[in-house]
Design a protein around this motif. Structure first.
Motif, PDB file in Angstrom:
ATOM      1  N   ARG A  48      20.684  23.358  -3.564  1.00  0.00           N
ATOM      2  CA  ARG A  48      21.502  22.235  -3.995  1.00  0.00           C
ATOM      3  C   ARG A  48      21.876  22.364  -5.471  1.00  0.00           C
ATOM      4  O   ARG A  48      23.012  22.062  -5.875  1.00  0.00           O
ATOM      5  CB  ARG A  48      20.752  20.922  -3.757  1.00  0.00           C
ATOM      6  N   ILE A  49      20.949  22.760  -6.262  1.00  0.00           N
ATOM      7  CA  ILE A  49      21.251  22.932  -7.696  1.00  0.00           C
ATOM      8  C   ILE A  49      22.300  24.003  -7.884  1.00  0.00           C
ATOM      9  O   ILE A  49      23.244  23.872  -8.685  1.00  0.00           O
ATOM     10  CB  ILE A  49      19.971  23.244  -8.479  1.00  0.00           C
ATOM     11  N   GLU A  50      22.173  25.104  -7.166  1.00  0.00           N
ATOM     12  CA  GLU A  50      23.129  26.207  -7.311  1.00  0.00           C
ATOM     13  C   GLU A  50      24.529  25.812  -6.821  1.00  0.00           C
ATOM     14  O   GLU A  50      25.545  26.256  -7.364  1.00  0.00           O
ATOM     15  CB  GLU A  50      22.609  27.415  -6.551  1.00  0.00           C
ATOM     16  N   THR A  51      24.618  24.949  -5.820  1.00  0.00           N
ATOM     17  CA  THR A  51      25.918  24.540  -5.281  1.00  0.00           C
ATOM     18  C   THR A  51      26.477  23.320  -6.005  1.00  0.00           C
ATOM     19  O   THR A  51      27.598  22.882  -5.743  1.00  0.00           O
ATOM     20  CB  THR A  51      25.787  24.231  -3.787  1.00  0.00           C
ATOM     21  N   GLY A  52      25.745  22.695  -6.923  1.00  0.00           N
ATOM     22  CA  GLY A  52      26.217  21.561  -7.707  1.00  0.00           C
ATOM     23  C   GLY A  52      26.071  20.248  -7.003  1.00  0.00           C
ATOM     24  O   GLY A  52      26.587  19.230  -7.471  1.00  0.00           O
ATOM     25  N   ARG A  53      25.377  20.231  -5.900  1.00  0.00           N
ATOM     26  CA  ARG A  53      25.152  18.976  -5.210  1.00  0.00           C
ATOM     27  C   ARG A  53      23.938  18.271  -5.810  1.00  0.00           C
ATOM     28  O   ARG A  53      22.991  18.923  -6.221  1.00  0.00           O
ATOM     29  CB  ARG A  53      24.926  19.209  -3.725  1.00  0.00           C
ATOM     30  N   PRO A  54      24.049  16.919  -5.848  1.00  0.00           N
ATOM     31  CA  PRO A  54      22.894  16.196  -6.430  1.00  0.00           C
ATOM     32  C   PRO A  54      21.674  16.281  -5.497  1.00  0.00           C
ATOM     33  O   PRO A  54      21.816  16.383  -4.285  1.00  0.00           O
ATOM     34  CB  PRO A  54      23.412  14.768  -6.553  1.00  0.00           C
ATOM     35  N   ILE A  55      20.562  16.175  -6.132  1.00  0.00           N
ATOM     36  CA  ILE A  55      19.311  16.238  -5.362  1.00  0.00           C
ATOM     37  C   ILE A  55      18.920  14.842  -4.965  1.00  0.00           C
ATOM     38  O   ILE A  55      18.830  13.933  -5.809  1.00  0.00           O
ATOM     39  CB  ILE A  55      18.182  16.860  -6.199  1.00  0.00           C
ATOM     40  N   GLU A  56      18.804  14.616  -3.689  1.00  0.00           N
ATOM     41  CA  GLU A  56      18.415  13.304  -3.185  1.00  0.00           C
ATOM     42  C   GLU A  56      16.915  13.144  -3.295  1.00  0.00           C
ATOM     43  O   GLU A  56      16.148  14.021  -2.879  1.00  0.00           O
ATOM     44  CB  GLU A  56      18.845  13.140  -1.720  1.00  0.00           C
ATOM     45  N   GLU A  57      16.634  11.987  -3.893  1.00  0.00           N
ATOM     46  CA  GLU A  57      15.203  11.715  -4.025  1.00  0.00           C
ATOM     47  C   GLU A  57      14.665  11.155  -2.717  1.00  0.00           C
ATOM     48  O   GLU A  57      15.369  10.453  -2.000  1.00  0.00           O
ATOM     49  CB  GLU A  57      14.966  10.699  -5.150  1.00  0.00           C
ATOM     50  N   LYS A  58      13.480  11.510  -2.462  1.00  0.00           N
ATOM     51  CA  LYS A  58      12.840  11.007  -1.257  1.00  0.00           C
ATOM     52  C   LYS A  58      12.592   9.516  -1.387  1.00  0.00           C
ATOM     53  O   LYS A  58      12.253   9.024  -2.465  1.00  0.00           O
ATOM     54  CB  LYS A  58      11.506  11.720  -1.003  1.00  0.00           C
ATOM     55  N   GLY A  59      12.815   8.839  -0.330  1.00  0.00           N
ATOM     56  CA  GLY A  59      12.569   7.400  -0.293  1.00  0.00           C
ATOM     57  C   GLY A  59      13.774   6.589  -0.712  1.00  0.00           C
ATOM     58  O   GLY A  59      13.754   5.379  -0.602  1.00  0.00           O
ATOM     59  N   LYS A  60      14.902   7.242  -1.208  1.00  0.00           N
ATOM     60  CA  LYS A  60      16.109   6.519  -1.613  1.00  0.00           C
ATOM     61  C   LYS A  60      16.968   6.233  -0.406  1.00  0.00           C
ATOM     62  O   LYS A  60      17.269   7.136   0.358  1.00  0.00           O
ATOM     63  CB  LYS A  60      16.875   7.323  -2.638  1.00  0.00           C
ATOM     64  N   ARG A  61      17.389   4.969  -0.225  1.00  0.00           N
ATOM     65  CA  ARG A  61      18.163   4.580   0.924  1.00  0.00           C
ATOM     66  C   ARG A  61      19.614   4.957   0.766  1.00  0.00           C
ATOM     67  O   ARG A  61      20.186   4.844  -0.295  1.00  0.00           O
ATOM     68  CB  ARG A  61      18.043   3.064   1.124  1.00  0.00           C
ATOM     69  N   LYS A  62      20.225   5.453   1.848  1.00  0.00           N
ATOM     70  CA  LYS A  62      21.626   5.802   1.858  1.00  0.00           C
ATOM     71  C   LYS A  62      22.465   4.572   2.249  1.00  0.00           C
ATOM     72  O   LYS A  62      21.988   3.671   2.916  1.00  0.00           O
ATOM     73  CB  LYS A  62      21.866   6.955   2.851  1.00  0.00           C
ATOM     74  N   GLY A  63      23.742   4.550   1.857  1.00  0.00           N
ATOM     75  CA  GLY A  63      24.637   3.445   2.255  1.00  0.00           C
ATOM     76  C   GLY A  63      25.203   2.696   1.060  1.00  0.00           C
ATOM     77  O   GLY A  63      25.066   3.120  -0.096  1.00  0.00           O
TER      78      GLY A  63
END
Length: 430
Positions: A411-426
């Motif tokens: 993810r770091i190499e592709t520039g995507r943010p790293i999702e933290e565990k336990g964070k709700r989507k939406g």
């Protein structure tokens, strides 16, 4: 210091007088096995020697054989004494007794301060008749009467001075025919061998050559073995040295003894004075082992096996006769009072019980050892399984962590943010 403390007198301190008395008694009853000085029980053989010399010894021997075989001469030669006076020649017209008579002669002999009460029982008339059926009865009855007299003395209230008149040895004279045992010899020996120590001798062996004596001995021993006649054999002890064992073996190799008796001294060609017999062809020396077996016979009877002859008579022959006599009289052993046992049988039973106990202990130790081994193996297997399970768990956890790290890296190499565990989507409502 330790020794001085161990040797110090011990004291008992207790308020209760009964406890103190019991403790003091226990301390007095302690057996200390370590000797603190010279005791001297190694002198017991010397005490026994002094007692035996002071008391003296006795020995009863019976000679059995036909007339003219030199029984009296041999006895005089054995003990180097004139126990039997020279016999007078009887005229042919004199009536001869029709039965075997028993004659007993006793004499006190002393050698180097040791006294021996010697009793010789002769059996004149044995084998001298045309019909010798049951001619052995007077001999057997005399032996049994001596056993009965000793048994009666043992059953008396006062048993302090019991005179031992039992026959300790029977010297059986065999006629030097050179062939084999006569039927009369076999029958008499079969009647005597369970009651006395039987010692066969070949009388007047100087009438046979060395080859004839050797062949005659083999035939006699073959007859004895065939008829299962027990002759006296010297006992064998575990503590005997090699010299004693070899000496006993040499004595037994000469049985039956080929003997020659002579009391008169003769002069040999080289000027020596010896006990023997003179012949036109030379001199037979009684005390020369190359000429006859007289020395070996004397060695067995007097020098080496006299006490064994007496012990075997008392411990085996007399005990068997006593047991049979009492059993025939209806006397039964009361096992509740005491139990008569044969020491050899008792020792064998104790040895068997000890071996069985050792075998049982060995089996129990093996079972305990096997059980311990099985328990240890079970614990080792359980520990091994736990280690393997822990190893797998740790390996799976490491694999998950490595996978997560790989994903973060990607993810770091592709520039995507790293999702933290336990964070709700939406969507957020703020």
């Amino acid at each position: 210091m330790a020794n001085s403390q161990s040797l110090a007198p011990q004291t008992v301190s207790s308020k209760d007088p009964k406890v103190a008395a019991q403790a003091a008694s226990d301390m007095r009853n302690i057996v200390r096995r370590k000797l603190t000085g010279y005791v001297g029980f190694a002198n017991l053989p010397n005490q026994w020697h002094r007692k035996s010399v002071r008391k003296g010894f006795n020995f009863n021997v019976m000679v059995v054989g036909e007339s003219g075989l030199g029984k009296s001469t041999l006895v005089n030669t054995l003990f180097n004494t004139s126990l039997y006076p020279p016999k007078e020649r009887k005229p042919p017209s004199l009536d001869i007794s029709k039965t075997v008579s028993i004659q007993s002669i006793s004499a006190d002999i002393e050698e180097n301060g040791v006294r021996l009460r010697l009793t010789v029982v002769d059996t004149p008339g044995f084998g001298d008749f045309i019909n010798n059926d049951e001619s052995w009865d007077p001999i057997v009855k005399n032996i049994e009467q001596r056993f009965d007299a000793y048994l009666d003395a043992e059953n008396k209230v006062n048993r302090m001075n019991i005179v031992d008149n039992r026959i300790h040895a029977v010297v059986f004279f065999i006629q030097p025919t050179g062939h084999s045992l006569k039927p009369l010899d076999v029958e008499v020996m079969k009647k005597l061998h369970t009651k006395v120590n039987l010692i066969p001798v070949i009388a007047k062996s100087d009438t046979l050559t060395d080859e004839e004596i050797s062949a005659f001995k083999h035939r006699i021993l073959a007859d004895i073995n065939h008829h299962r006649i027990q002759i006296f054999e010297g006992p064998r002890y575990e503590m005997d040295d090699e010299e004693t064992v070899a000496e006993n073996a040499e004595i037994m190799s000469k049985v039956p003894f080929a003997v020659v008796g002579a009391n008169a001294e003769v002069t040999t060609r080289d000027g020596r004075k010896v006990r023997g017999r003179r012949y036109p062809w030379g001199v037979i020396e009684v005390d020369n082992e190359e000429h006859c077996d007289f020395v070996k016979l004397r060695q067995m009877l007097i020098r080496t096996h006299m006490e064994e002859l007496k012990e075997n008579t008392n411990n085996f022959l007399y005990e068997n006769y006593r047991s049979e006599k009492l059993a025939a009289m209806g006397v039964q052993q009361d096992s509740s009072v005491f139990k008569e046992v044969n020491p050899a049988v008792k020792q064998e039973e104790e040895r068997s019980l000890h071996e069985a106990k050792l075998q049982k202990m060995e089996m129990e130790m093996k079972m305990v050892f096997q059980q311990k081994v099985l328990e240890k193996e079970s614990k080792l297997r359980q520990s091994e399984e736990e280690l393997y399970a822990r190893h797998r768990e740790m390996k799976e956890q490491l694999d998950r962590q490595r996978q997560e790290l790989e994903e973060k890296k990607t993810r770091i190499e592709t520039g995507r943010p790293i999702e933290e565990k336990g964070k709700r989507k939406g969507f957020s409502l703020r």
